[in-house]
Design a protein around this motif. Structure first.
Motif, mmCIF file in Angstrom:
data_model
loop_
_atom_site.group_PDB
_atom_site.id
_atom_site.type_symbol
_atom_site.label_atom_id
_atom_site.label_comp_id
_atom_site.label_asym_id
_atom_site.label_seq_id
_atom_site.Cartn_x
_atom_site.Cartn_y
_atom_site.Cartn_z
ATOM 1 N N ALA A 36 14.780 -9.839 2.296
ATOM 2 C CA ALA A 36 13.725 -10.073 1.311
ATOM 3 C C ALA A 36 12.567 -10.789 1.984
ATOM 4 O O ALA A 36 12.746 -11.522 2.973
ATOM 5 C CB ALA A 36 14.251 -10.894 0.142
ATOM 6 N N LEU A 37 11.360 -10.576 1.460
ATOM 7 C CA LEU A 37 10.156 -11.152 2.033
ATOM 8 C C LEU A 37 9.375 -11.927 0.974
ATOM 9 O O LEU A 37 9.489 -11.656 -0.228
ATOM 10 C CB LEU A 37 9.258 -10.050 2.602
ATOM 11 N N GLY A 38 8.581 -12.861 1.435
ATOM 12 C CA GLY A 38 7.707 -13.598 0.539
ATOM 13 C C GLY A 38 6.677 -14.358 1.339
ATOM 14 O O GLY A 38 6.686 -14.358 2.576
ATOM 15 N N ARG A 41 17.974 -1.725 -7.517
ATOM 16 C CA ARG A 41 16.896 -0.745 -7.697
ATOM 17 C C ARG A 41 15.518 -1.399 -7.796
ATOM 18 O O ARG A 41 14.501 -0.726 -7.658
ATOM 19 C CB ARG A 41 17.142 0.098 -8.939
ATOM 20 N N CYS A 42 15.470 -2.700 -8.061
ATOM 21 C CA CYS A 42 14.167 -3.328 -8.281
ATOM 22 C C CYS A 42 13.483 -3.639 -6.949
ATOM 23 O O CYS A 42 14.131 -3.883 -5.928
ATOM 24 C CB CYS A 42 14.286 -4.576 -9.151
ATOM 25 N N ARG A 79 12.556 -6.105 1.208
ATOM 26 C CA ARG A 79 11.888 -5.667 2.434
ATOM 27 C C ARG A 79 11.776 -4.152 2.511
ATOM 28 O O ARG A 79 10.734 -3.611 2.913
ATOM 29 C CB ARG A 79 12.623 -6.195 3.665
ATOM 30 N N SER A 80 12.819 -3.445 2.133
ATOM 31 C CA SER A 80 12.777 -1.985 2.220
ATOM 32 C C SER A 80 11.684 -1.406 1.327
ATOM 33 O O SER A 80 10.996 -0.443 1.708
ATOM 34 C CB SER A 80 14.133 -1.387 1.839
ATOM 35 N N GLU A 135 8.245 -1.990 2.944
ATOM 36 C CA GLU A 135 8.000 -1.039 4.027
ATOM 37 C C GLU A 135 7.707 0.355 3.491
ATOM 38 O O GLU A 135 6.873 1.084 4.049
ATOM 39 C CB GLU A 135 9.211 -1.013 4.959
ATOM 40 N N GLU A 136 8.351 0.722 2.398
ATOM 41 C CA GLU A 136 8.152 2.064 1.836
ATOM 42 C C GLU A 136 6.745 2.260 1.285
ATOM 43 O O GLU A 136 6.227 3.381 1.311
ATOM 44 C CB GLU A 136 9.192 2.314 0.744
ATOM 45 N N ILE A 137 6.097 1.192 0.798
ATOM 46 C CA ILE A 137 4.738 1.347 0.259
ATOM 47 C C ILE A 137 3.673 1.015 1.298
ATOM 48 O O ILE A 137 2.475 1.098 1.013
ATOM 49 C CB ILE A 137 4.509 0.500 -1.003
ATOM 50 N N GLY A 138 4.091 0.620 2.496
ATOM 51 C CA GLY A 138 3.126 0.370 3.561
ATOM 52 C C GLY A 138 2.598 -1.050 3.631
ATOM 53 O O GLY A 138 1.587 -1.302 4.318
ATOM 54 N N GLY A 139 3.245 -1.991 2.953
ATOM 55 C CA GLY A 139 2.850 -3.393 3.061
ATOM 56 C C GLY A 139 1.573 -3.726 2.319
ATOM 57 O O GLY A 139 1.200 -3.072 1.335
ATOM 58 N N LEU A 140 0.871 -4.741 2.805
ATOM 59 C CA LEU A 140 -0.333 -5.259 2.154
ATOM 60 C C LEU A 140 -1.576 -4.474 2.570
ATOM 61 O O LEU A 140 -1.656 -3.962 3.687
ATOM 62 C CB LEU A 140 -0.534 -6.732 2.512
#
Length: 251
Positions: free
Chosen positions: A78-80, A105-106, A152-153, A156-161
């Motif tokens: 997880a990231l923050g 799933r969230c 995190r996954s 990465e799937e949406i390409g980050g910020l």
């Protein structure tokens, strides 16, 4: 779940940075890795806190956060991030991570937040509820970032910020995440947001509002975007009513 937390800072508010990092240190039993990201000329100023300090690549807060996330890599689940003037209430991360783990799933978990002044006095409490993510789809942001955690996954799937929106990148990020996978609301206090004259969103309020509107509008389906003038007044009334209902004044 292992948490990767980035603290972006310029090192100009040492007392607030110490308070921010102290709040992260009290997040036991959360398994977390903390990295401080700053400009090259400020590395020495913030190195005394006992956490890894790395110089950011690129300009702006979004670039600093991305630098930290890349450093953490796949060591975390997880990231923050937490601004150097904000803080987390005790047990914020354990609570959020438990919900993220329980709902695979969230894409993210968000919760309640407090607005505090420079000295830490509570001004109000914000309780956005699950309705906030649906209002975000209609172009109205009630979701706050401090205390939110991201899978995190999914990041990465949406390409980050998106670094092209320096003030509203968090709103843009949340909007893209909930389009990709649902968010999960936790009815618990997860973050303290410091409201003061030196914060970026206060100093550049007009630009922040403009960027938010741009980010939210460009992500709408075409039929909603082109008919926005017809339904937007009703959505604005709903958003204002929700904001009044969910904010509890402590002053």
């Amino acid at each position: 779940m292992r948490m990767g937390m980035v603290v972006p800072t310029l090192g100009r508010r040492p007392e607030l940075l110490s308070e921010c990092l102290g709040s992260l240190a009290r997040q036991a039993p959360a398994d977390q890795e903390i990295v401080i990201v700053t400009t090259r000329d400020a590395v020495d100023r913030v190195s005394r806190h006992g956490h890894p300090v790395i110089p950011q690549q690129g300009k702006g807060i979004a670039a600093a956060i991305t630098t930290g996330w890349r450093h953490l890599g796949d060591r975390v689940d997880a990231l923050g991030w937490l601004g150097d003037d904000d803080r987390l209430p005790d047990s914020s991360l354990p609570t959020a991570l438990a919900h993220l783990a329980a709902h695979p799933r969230c894409s993210m978990v968000y919760g309640r937040s407090r607005y505090i002044d420079y000295d830490g006095t509570t001004l109000s409490e914000h309780r956005p509820g699950s309705v906030a993510q649906w209002l975000l789809r209609l172009g109205h942001n009630l979701m706050t970032q401090p205390g939110s955690v991201y899978r995190r996954s999914a990041v990465e799937e949406i390409g980050g910020l998106d670094h092209s929106v320096p003030l509203a990148f968090d709103v843009d990020f949340h909007r893209r995440l909930i389009r990709h996978r649902p968010a999960r609301y936790v009815p618990a206090l997860l973050g303290d947001i410091r409201f003061h004259a030196d914060s970026l969103t206060v100093r550049h309020q007009r630009q922040s509002i403009t960027e938010c509107d741009l980010c939210l509008g460009r992500q709408m389906p075409a039929f909603l975007r082109y008919s926005r003038s017809l339904w937007s007044p009703g959505a604005q009334l709903a958003a204002r009513a929700t904001a009044r209902f969910t904010r509890h004044s402590c002053g």
